[in-house]
Design a protein around this motif. Structure first.
Motif, mmCIF file in Angstrom:
data_model
loop_
_atom_site.group_PDB
_atom_site.id
_atom_site.type_symbol
_atom_site.label_atom_id
_atom_site.label_comp_id
_atom_site.label_asym_id
_atom_site.label_seq_id
_atom_site.Cartn_x
_atom_site.Cartn_y
_atom_site.Cartn_z
ATOM 1 N N VAL A 146 0.834 -1.204 0.000
ATOM 2 C CA VAL A 146 0.000 0.000 0.000
ATOM 3 C C VAL A 146 0.865 1.250 0.000
ATOM 4 C CG1 VAL A 146 -1.734 1.304 1.268
ATOM 5 C CG2 VAL A 146 -1.909 -1.187 1.127
ATOM 6 N N SER A 147 1.894 1.257 0.840
ATOM 7 C CA SER A 147 2.777 2.429 0.919
ATOM 8 C C SER A 147 3.511 2.654 -0.388
ATOM 9 C CB SER A 147 3.780 2.233 2.063
ATOM 10 O OG SER A 147 4.693 3.310 2.117
ATOM 11 N N ARG A 148 3.998 1.567 -1.002
ATOM 12 C CA ARG A 148 4.715 1.714 -2.260
ATOM 13 C C ARG A 148 3.772 2.205 -3.372
ATOM 14 N NH1 ARG A 148 6.114 -3.214 -2.971
ATOM 15 N NH2 ARG A 148 8.043 -3.067 -1.759
ATOM 16 N N TYR A 149 2.553 1.693 -3.370
ATOM 17 C CA TYR A 149 1.589 2.095 -4.405
ATOM 18 C C TYR A 149 1.221 3.572 -4.266
ATOM 19 C CZ TYR A 149 -2.676 1.964 -7.253
ATOM 20 O OH TYR A 149 -3.632 2.206 -8.199
ATOM 21 N N GLN A 150 0.905 3.995 -3.051
ATOM 22 C CA GLN A 150 0.533 5.390 -2.851
ATOM 23 C C GLN A 150 1.716 6.334 -3.018
ATOM 24 O OE1 GLN A 150 -1.369 5.567 0.986
ATOM 25 N NE2 GLN A 150 -3.191 4.453 0.306
ATOM 26 N N GLY A 151 2.939 5.836 -2.788
ATOM 27 C CA GLY A 151 4.122 6.676 -2.915
ATOM 28 C C GLY A 151 4.534 6.956 -4.345
ATOM 29 N N ARG A 152 3.894 6.314 -5.324
ATOM 30 C CA ARG A 152 4.227 6.578 -6.722
ATOM 31 C C ARG A 152 3.805 7.988 -7.132
ATOM 32 N NH1 ARG A 152 5.575 2.085 -9.704
ATOM 33 N NH2 ARG A 152 4.904 3.100 -11.620
ATOM 34 N N LEU A 153 2.852 8.556 -6.403
ATOM 35 C CA LEU A 153 2.491 9.964 -6.620
ATOM 36 C C LEU A 153 3.330 10.786 -5.646
ATOM 37 C CD1 LEU A 153 -1.399 9.721 -6.949
ATOM 38 C CD2 LEU A 153 0.311 9.762 -8.765
ATOM 39 N N SER A 154 4.332 11.458 -6.164
ATOM 40 C CA SER A 154 5.292 12.143 -5.304
ATOM 41 C C SER A 154 4.658 13.326 -4.589
ATOM 42 C CB SER A 154 6.483 12.612 -6.140
ATOM 43 O OG SER A 154 6.078 13.594 -7.081
ATOM 44 N N GLY A 155 5.280 13.702 -3.483
ATOM 45 C CA GLY A 155 4.807 14.858 -2.724
ATOM 46 C C GLY A 155 4.832 16.150 -3.524
ATOM 47 N N PRO A 156 5.915 16.444 -4.267
ATOM 48 C CA PRO A 156 5.918 17.677 -5.064
ATOM 49 C C PRO A 156 4.799 17.735 -6.101
ATOM 50 C CG PRO A 156 8.147 16.852 -4.810
ATOM 51 C CD PRO A 156 7.240 15.814 -4.235
ATOM 52 N N LEU A 157 4.415 16.570 -6.665
ATOM 53 C CA LEU A 157 3.309 16.572 -7.629
ATOM 54 C C LEU A 157 1.987 16.836 -6.924
ATOM 55 C CD1 LEU A 157 2.118 16.073 -10.444
ATOM 56 C CD2 LEU A 157 2.067 13.623 -9.897
ATOM 57 N N LEU A 158 1.724 16.131 -5.826
ATOM 58 C CA LEU A 158 0.470 16.330 -5.101
ATOM 59 C C LEU A 158 0.396 17.732 -4.503
ATOM 60 C CD1 LEU A 158 0.021 12.897 -3.296
ATOM 61 C CD2 LEU A 158 -1.148 13.739 -5.334
ATOM 62 N N ASP A 159 1.545 18.341 -4.222
ATOM 63 C CA ASP A 159 1.544 19.697 -3.677
ATOM 64 C C ASP A 159 1.022 20.702 -4.697
ATOM 65 O OD1 ASP A 159 1.996 21.288 -1.439
ATOM 66 O OD2 ASP A 159 3.903 22.019 -2.242
ATOM 67 N N ARG A 160 1.023 20.318 -5.973
ATOM 68 C CA ARG A 160 0.523 21.199 -7.035
ATOM 69 C C ARG A 160 -0.940 20.930 -7.372
ATOM 70 N NH1 ARG A 160 5.962 20.658 -7.664
ATOM 71 N NH2 ARG A 160 7.097 22.391 -8.646
ATOM 72 N N VAL A 161 -1.554 20.009 -6.669
ATOM 73 C CA VAL A 161 -2.960 19.661 -6.896
ATOM 74 C C VAL A 161 -3.798 20.344 -5.828
ATOM 75 C CG1 VAL A 161 -4.630 17.789 -7.097
ATOM 76 C CG2 VAL A 161 -2.306 17.477 -7.956
ATOM 77 N N ASP A 162 -4.737 21.179 -6.237
ATOM 78 C CA ASP A 162 -5.497 22.001 -5.290
ATOM 79 C C ASP A 162 -6.535 21.199 -4.519
ATOM 80 O OD1 ASP A 162 -4.019 23.910 -6.521
ATOM 81 O OD2 ASP A 162 -5.646 24.770 -7.678
ATOM 82 N N LEU A 163 -7.220 20.276 -5.202
ATOM 83 C CA LEU A 163 -8.356 19.568 -4.606
ATOM 84 C C LEU A 163 -8.041 18.083 -4.562
ATOM 85 C CD1 LEU A 163 -11.171 21.338 -6.668
ATOM 86 C CD2 LEU A 163 -10.232 22.045 -4.477
ATOM 87 N N GLN A 164 -8.057 17.512 -3.359
ATOM 88 C CA GLN A 164 -7.800 16.088 -3.180
ATOM 89 C C GLN A 164 -8.989 15.498 -2.436
ATOM 90 O OE1 GLN A 164 -3.838 15.370 -1.614
ATOM 91 N NE2 GLN A 164 -3.027 17.207 -2.615
ATOM 92 N N VAL A 165 -9.817 14.753 -3.169
ATOM 93 C CA VAL A 165 -11.127 14.340 -2.673
ATOM 94 C C VAL A 165 -11.189 12.824 -2.560
ATOM 95 C CG1 VAL A 165 -13.611 14.424 -3.105
ATOM 96 C CG2 VAL A 165 -12.159 16.355 -3.770
ATOM 97 N N GLN A 166 -11.701 12.361 -1.449
ATOM 98 C CA GLN A 166 -11.935 10.938 -1.240
ATOM 99 C C GLN A 166 -13.302 10.588 -1.800
ATOM 100 O OE1 GLN A 166 -9.620 8.929 0.316
ATOM 101 N NE2 GLN A 166 -10.830 7.111 -0.170
ATOM 102 N N VAL A 167 -13.352 9.667 -2.749
ATOM 103 C CA VAL A 167 -14.604 9.239 -3.376
ATOM 104 C C VAL A 167 -15.045 7.946 -2.701
ATOM 105 C CG1 VAL A 167 -15.748 8.635 -5.533
ATOM 106 C CG2 VAL A 167 -13.898 10.316 -5.535
ATOM 107 N N ALA A 168 -16.137 8.008 -1.964
ATOM 108 C CA ALA A 168 -16.617 6.848 -1.218
ATOM 109 C C ALA A 168 -17.428 5.931 -2.122
ATOM 110 C CB ALA A 168 -17.471 7.312 -0.033
ATOM 111 N N PRO A 169 -17.548 4.654 -1.776
ATOM 112 C CA PRO A 169 -18.384 3.752 -2.569
ATOM 113 C C PRO A 169 -19.839 4.224 -2.584
ATOM 114 C CG PRO A 169 -16.985 2.521 -1.059
ATOM 115 C CD PRO A 169 -16.866 3.965 -0.673
ATOM 116 N N VAL A 170 -20.528 3.956 -3.665
ATOM 117 C CA VAL A 170 -21.928 4.349 -3.792
ATOM 118 C C VAL A 170 -22.789 3.407 -2.969
ATOM 119 C CG1 VAL A 170 -23.804 4.786 -5.418
ATOM 120 C CG2 VAL A 170 -21.436 5.181 -6.111
ATOM 121 N N THR A 171 -23.731 3.956 -2.204
ATOM 122 C CA THR A 171 -24.607 3.137 -1.381
ATOM 123 C C THR A 171 -25.704 2.499 -2.228
ATOM 124 O OG1 THR A 171 -26.096 4.973 -0.882
ATOM 125 C CG2 THR A 171 -24.173 4.698 0.546
ATOM 126 N N ARG A 172 -26.339 1.500 -1.647
ATOM 127 C CA ARG A 172 -27.412 0.808 -2.357
ATOM 128 C C ARG A 172 -28.571 1.748 -2.671
ATOM 129 N NH1 ARG A 172 -32.163 -1.069 -0.989
ATOM 130 N NH2 ARG A 172 -31.770 -0.524 1.187
#
Length: 563
Positions: free
Chosen positions: A390-416
């Motif tokens: 999990v750490s290696r997968y999420q670390g592929r998006l570097s901090g400097p790149l994510l620092d340039r992204v204004d909106l970081q949104v968690q998309v939850a699963p759709v309910t029934r």
């Protein structure tokens, strides 16, 4: 007279360089020499031009012929010089008056039978001609509408070389019937004008079937899309498979306002050079959408290729949306290469054959699963990935790149309930786009007299000094800075998002709650109120019955309910 000259255009990226085509005839053994750094396609113009002239009923001069392309230090490529070379040769042979082509700019490829075939890059070529002061341009008949988009230039579209010779010599123009050989099949003359591509869409009919009302639930992500479109902010959607991340991203271009005339010319010029300008639609006036596969190479993303580089995905998405689905699957070098264009709005490419600057002001939208299997969550239910994976997968998006992204949104699963029952409160793309357009107009009015048009383009120094926020609005941001949870770049981007939130709500300046909304959309850390209440309560949007939580007790909750 054994000398004549005319002009054409050499493209360096999306910029045109005026090239003088000179023809000189001298006594001696019949030969045809082409000089001036031509590439392979241009070197072969000797055979194409000779056959086209002869098959058009003209005599080929039986003398030593030298054709020079000046300036000789500029590399020249492609077949668009054929028409200029043929006219220069005929004028040197005294078949045409040299003065009739001296101030003429010609762009087109010649077939062996004398037909004039269209070439890519006509729009930026004619733009360069207009900047250089040329008023008369000759192109293939099929690309005349594209060339006519440039004001102040008289465009002549010709079908054959014989027709052009008649026009220049003042003789009756022969009737040139359409080619009957293809018998209803696609015109073979258009084969080299538009290259096939499945990753770029800019036509309204491509998005007619994509509507925001099709998205089930996801009220927070839908509001984040609205904020991204209103301010031009980059967006990162993170959630499990099937939550609707790709579905949301595909509907983002429909929320963007129509392109201005200047922007439409910029986008059309890039697509014309890349061979992606739709046939019969020379001007792209809607935001393009580019979604390359995660196996795409770096030259295909930022631009490149053999010889002089060509536009990549970041330039094809200029003034539109670049969507990277499964972003962690992209090579790390490719993702980090986006950092410069995200800041500057352009990409500079250096190759051995030369350097060029390409426009790349796009809205980046990335989507990613939380882990390789996609089922990772805080509770860890159903996830088979180890913490290292999990750490290696999420670390592929570097901090400097994510620092340039204004909106970081968690998309939850759709309910029934959201998936099975029809949501009558779901807003359409037209409704949301109207609010986005109103917010953009409010921002444009505030930014009038500056080189910026959207909140995402305004430098942080200007936001902190020129447009002051309300008293106490930055208290939460100051605490984040002191804790080291927010960088200086992050502060600037929070302020930009806060101004967009205020524009959508119709306020003159952001207050403390607008800054909190921007902060939680960037960091994902809730500051007192749930995200749904904070975003929807302040922007006037409607949340579904399952999504709006009760306001917590206390002053903040009552203020949020009143808002």
């Amino acid at each position: 007279m054994a000398f004549a000259r005319t002009c054409s255009v050499a493209l360096v990226g999306v910029d045109g360089v005026i090239v003088e085509v000179q023809a000189d005839l001298e006594p001696g053994v019949a030969a045809f020499t082409l000089v001036g750094l031509p590439d392979k396609a241009l070197t072969e113009a000797r055979d194409r031009v000779r056959a086209a002239v002869c098959n058009s009923g003209e005599a080929w001069p039986q003398r030593k012929l030298t054709v020079g392309l000046s300036p000789a230090s500029v590399p020249k490529s492609g077949s668009g010089f054929d028409l200029a070379v043929a006219c220069a040769v005929l004028a040197a042979a005294e078949r045409l008056d040299p003065s009739s082509i001296a101030d003429l700019l010609l762009i087109g490829e010649l077939g062996l039978d004398g037909r004039v075939r269209p070439v890519r890059g006509v729009l930026p070529s004619v733009l360069a001609a207009a900047d250089a002061g040329y008023e008369r341009v000759v192109v293939a008949e099929q690309t005349a509408p594209e060339a006519s988009l440039v004001p102040g230039v008289t465009v002549t579209g010709v079908r054959t070389l014989r027709e052009l010779v008649a026009v220049l010599s003042g003789t009756p123009v022969p009737e040139e019937p359409p080619d009957p050989l293809h018998g209803g099949r696609p015109d073979p003359l258009m084969a080299g004008l538009m290259l096939p591509s499945a990753s770029v869409r800019g036509l309204p009919e491509d998005r007619a079937r994509l509507d925001m009302s099709d998205v089930a639930g996801q009220y927070e992500a839908r509001r984040a899309l609205e904020i991204a479109a209103a301010g031009g902010h980059h967006l990162y959607l993170k959630g499990p498979p099937g939550a609707g991340k790709t579905m949301l991203a595909e509907r983002l271009p429909g929320l963007l306002p129509p392109l201005t005339q200047k922007e439409a010319l910029e986008v059309s010029a890039v697509h014309s050079v890349a061979g992606l300008l739709p046939v019969g639609r020379p001007l792209i006036d809607t935001a393009p959408y580019c979604a390359p596969h995660h196996s795409t190479t770096m030259p295909a993303i930022v631009g490149g290729g053999s010889g002089l580089p060509r536009p990549g995905a970041v330039s094809l998405a200029h003034r539109g949306v670049l969507f990277l689905d499964e972003a962690p699957e992209f090579p790390v070098r490719v993702l980090d290469a986006l950092r410069q264009p995200l800041e500057s709005g352009e990409v500079v490419i250096a190759r051995s054959a030369g350097s060029l600057r390409l426009p790349a002001r796009f809205l980046l939208c990335m989507a990613a699963n939380p882990c390789p299997c996609g089922r990772h969550s805080r509770r860890g239910e159903g996830c088979e990935c180890t913490p290292t994976m999990v750490s290696r997968y999420q670390g592929r998006l570097s901090g400097p790149l994510l620092d340039r992204v204004d909106l970081q949104v968690q998309v939850a699963p759709v309910t029934r309930v959201e998936l099975m029952e029809r949501d009558v409160t779901a807003e359409t793309t037209v409704t949301v786009a109207a609010r986005v357009l109103a917010a953009r107009e409010r921002a444009a009015e505030r930014l009038s007299g500056t080189p910026w048009r959207t909140n995402a383009e305004v430098p942080g120094h200007e936001l902190r000094t020129r447009w002051q926020l309300g008293a106490g609005a930055l208290n939460d941001v100051a605490r984040q800075l002191e804790r080291g949870l927010l960088t200086a770049r992050g502060l600037d981007r929070v302020l930009r998002v806060a101004w967009t939130v205020a524009d959508l709500a119709g306020r003159d300046r952001p207050d403390q709650r607008d800054v909190r909304t921007a902060l939680v959309l960037r960091t994902g850390v809730e500051q007192g109120l749930p995200l749904t209440e904070r975003v929807f309560g302040r922007l006037g949007g409607r949340a579904g019955p399952q999504e709006r939580p009760p306001a917590p007790p206390g002053g903040e909750g009552q203020e949020g309910a009143a808002a």
